[in-house]
Enzyme design. Structure first.
Site, PDB file in Angstrom:
ATOM      1  CG  PHE A  77      -0.221  -0.097   2.548  1.00 49.93           C
ATOM      2  CD1 PHE A  77       0.311   1.020   3.172  1.00 49.93           C
ATOM      3  CD2 PHE A  77      -0.067  -1.339   3.163  1.00 49.93           C
ATOM      4  CE1 PHE A  77       0.979   0.920   4.386  1.00 49.93           C
ATOM      5  CE2 PHE A  77       0.604  -1.450   4.374  1.00 49.93           C
ATOM      6  CZ  PHE A  77       1.122  -0.318   4.987  1.00 49.93           C
ATOM      7  NE  ARG A 134       0.084   4.656  17.720  1.00 49.78           N
ATOM      8  CZ  ARG A 134       0.309   4.257  16.471  1.00 49.78           C
ATOM      9  NH1 ARG A 134       0.592   5.154  15.527  1.00 49.78           N
ATOM     10  NH2 ARG A 134       0.253   2.986  16.148  1.00 49.78           N
ATOM     11  CB  THR A 150      -3.774   0.679  11.910  1.00 50.17           C
ATOM     12  OG1 THR A 150      -2.698   0.848  12.834  1.00 50.17           O
ATOM     13  CG2 THR A 150      -3.316   1.082  10.520  1.00 50.17           C
ATOM     14  NE  ARG A 175      -5.856   6.291  12.625  1.00 47.93           N
ATOM     15  CZ  ARG A 175      -4.632   5.811  12.821  1.00 47.93           C
ATOM     16  NH1 ARG A 175      -4.447   4.749  13.592  1.00 47.93           N
ATOM     17  NH2 ARG A 175      -3.595   6.389  12.258  1.00 47.93           N
ATOM     18  CG  ASN A 216      -5.694   5.582   9.149  1.00 48.15           C
ATOM     19  OD1 ASN A 216      -5.127   6.554   8.666  1.00 48.15           O
ATOM     20  ND2 ASN A 216      -5.047   4.531   9.614  1.00 48.15           N
ATOM     21  CG  HIS A 254       1.206  10.015  11.597  1.00 49.81           C
ATOM     22  ND1 HIS A 254       1.686   8.727  11.490  1.00 49.81           N
ATOM     23  CD2 HIS A 254       2.154  10.709  12.272  1.00 49.81           C
ATOM     24  CE1 HIS A 254       2.876   8.663  12.066  1.00 49.81           C
ATOM     25  NE2 HIS A 254       3.186   9.854  12.552  1.00 49.81           N
TER      26      HIS A 254
HETATM   27  P1  GTP Z   1      -0.071   6.136  11.497  1.00 50.78           P
HETATM   28  O1  GTP Z   1      -0.419   6.824  12.781  1.00 50.78           O
HETATM   29  O2  GTP Z   1      -0.693   6.794  10.285  1.00 50.78           O
HETATM   30  O3  GTP Z   1       1.406   5.852  11.350  1.00 50.78           O
HETATM   31  O4  GTP Z   1      -0.837   4.748  11.548  1.00 50.78           O
HETATM   32  P2  GTP Z   1      -0.468   3.449  12.364  1.00 50.78           P
HETATM   33  O5  GTP Z   1       0.789   3.635  13.146  1.00 50.78           O
HETATM   34  O6  GTP Z   1      -1.707   3.045  13.072  1.00 50.78           O
HETATM   35  O7  GTP Z   1      -0.205   2.426  11.170  1.00 50.78           O
HETATM   36  P3  GTP Z   1       1.118   2.180  10.313  1.00 50.78           P
HETATM   37  O8  GTP Z   1       2.237   3.062  10.778  1.00 50.78           O
HETATM   38  O9  GTP Z   1       1.347   0.717  10.262  1.00 50.78           O
HETATM   39  O10 GTP Z   1       0.646   2.646   8.865  1.00 50.78           O
HETATM   40  C1  GTP Z   1       0.696   4.011   8.470  1.00 50.78           C
HETATM   41  C2  GTP Z   1      -0.517   4.304   7.620  1.00 50.78           C
HETATM   42  O11 GTP Z   1      -0.459   3.510   6.433  1.00 50.78           O
HETATM   43  C3  GTP Z   1      -1.839   3.938   8.271  1.00 50.78           C
HETATM   44  O12 GTP Z   1      -2.349   4.978   9.086  1.00 50.78           O
HETATM   45  C4  GTP Z   1      -2.724   3.701   7.067  1.00 50.78           C
HETATM   46  O13 GTP Z   1      -3.203   4.949   6.556  1.00 50.78           O
HETATM   47  C5  GTP Z   1      -1.761   3.106   6.058  1.00 50.78           C
HETATM   48  N1  GTP Z   1      -1.845   1.655   6.100  1.00 50.78           N
HETATM   49  C6  GTP Z   1      -1.323   0.808   7.020  1.00 50.78           C
HETATM   50  N2  GTP Z   1      -1.627  -0.470   6.745  1.00 50.78           N
HETATM   51  C7  GTP Z   1      -2.372  -0.423   5.619  1.00 50.78           C
HETATM   52  C8  GTP Z   1      -3.011  -1.412   4.820  1.00 50.78           C
HETATM   53  O14 GTP Z   1      -2.958  -2.616   5.098  1.00 50.78           O
HETATM   54  N3  GTP Z   1      -3.703  -0.972   3.722  1.00 50.78           N
HETATM   55  C9  GTP Z   1      -3.789   0.340   3.395  1.00 50.78           C
HETATM   56  N4  GTP Z   1      -4.484   0.699   2.304  1.00 50.78           N
HETATM   57  N5  GTP Z   1      -3.197   1.302   4.103  1.00 50.78           N
HETATM   58  C10 GTP Z   1      -2.518   0.925   5.213  1.00 50.78           C
HETATM   59 MG    MG Z   2       2.547   4.413  12.282  1.00 51.38          MG
END
Ligand code: GTP
Ligand code: MG
Length: 130
Positions: A39, A67, A73, A84, A94, A97
């Site tokens: 992604f 968080r 997420t 979210r 979502n 960040h």
């Molecule tokens: P952030 O606070 O945005 O960093 O989110 P997070 O820490 O909960 O998740 P992570 O760092 O793993 O991923 C960063 C961002 O990538 C997420 O907030 C989502 O917008 C996107 N993302 C993560 N996993 C997926 C996925 O499986 N599919 C898609 N389409 N987007 C994803």
């Molecule tokens: Mg993250």
């Protein structure tokens, strides 16, 4: 926004704020740990498609509590009352960040606010912190 107001009501302090239209290169640095995920190209394209609001919040366990207020997420797994959980449906849309560790928060503050943050004292801090 309404949720920014809730952060303030809870006692967190806003110490940096700006509207930024980030470049793909900037976002690739921000999301460097996700490079190679399927992604990733879509995430960079989406995040570079318009402006974002960058904020730095200070307070007790700000990363962990931030968080928790953000939710999971996947918005479908997020509790009502989280950002979210109240305002999003799709993982790739979502909304918000949040830094996932103090170390990463420091790196992200450097990346988004190289000019630094604003330090000040609120008069009500004695009612918020022991
Ligand atoms: P952030 O606070 O945005 O960093 O989110 P997070 O820490 O909960 O998740 P992570 O760092 O793993 O991923 C960063 C961002 O990538 C997420 O907030 C989502 O917008 C996107 N993302 C993560 N996993 C997926 C996925 O499986 N599919 C898609 N389409 N987007 C994803
Ligand atoms: Mg993250």
């Amino acid at each position: 926004t309404e949720r920014t107001y809730i952060m303030v009501k809870r006692g967190f302090k806003l110490i940096a704020l700006k509207l930024v239209h980030a470049t793909p290169e900037h976002l690739e640095k921000h999301y460097a740990d996700l490079a190679g995920r399927p992604f990733f190209p879509g995430l960079i394209k989406y995040m570079a498609s318009g402006p974002v609001v960058g904020m730095v919040w200070q307070g007790l366990d700000a990363v962990k509590t931030g968080r928790a207020m953000l939710g999971a997420t996947n918005p479908l797994a997020s509790n009502p009352g989280t950002i979210r959980g109240d305002f999003a449906l799709a993982t790739g849309r979502n909304i918000c960040h949040g830094s996932d560790s103090v170390e990463n928060a420091e790196k992200e503050i450097q990346l988004w606010f190289p000019e630094g943050v604003v330090q000040y004292t609120n008069d009500n801090e004695k009612w918020i912190f022991e």
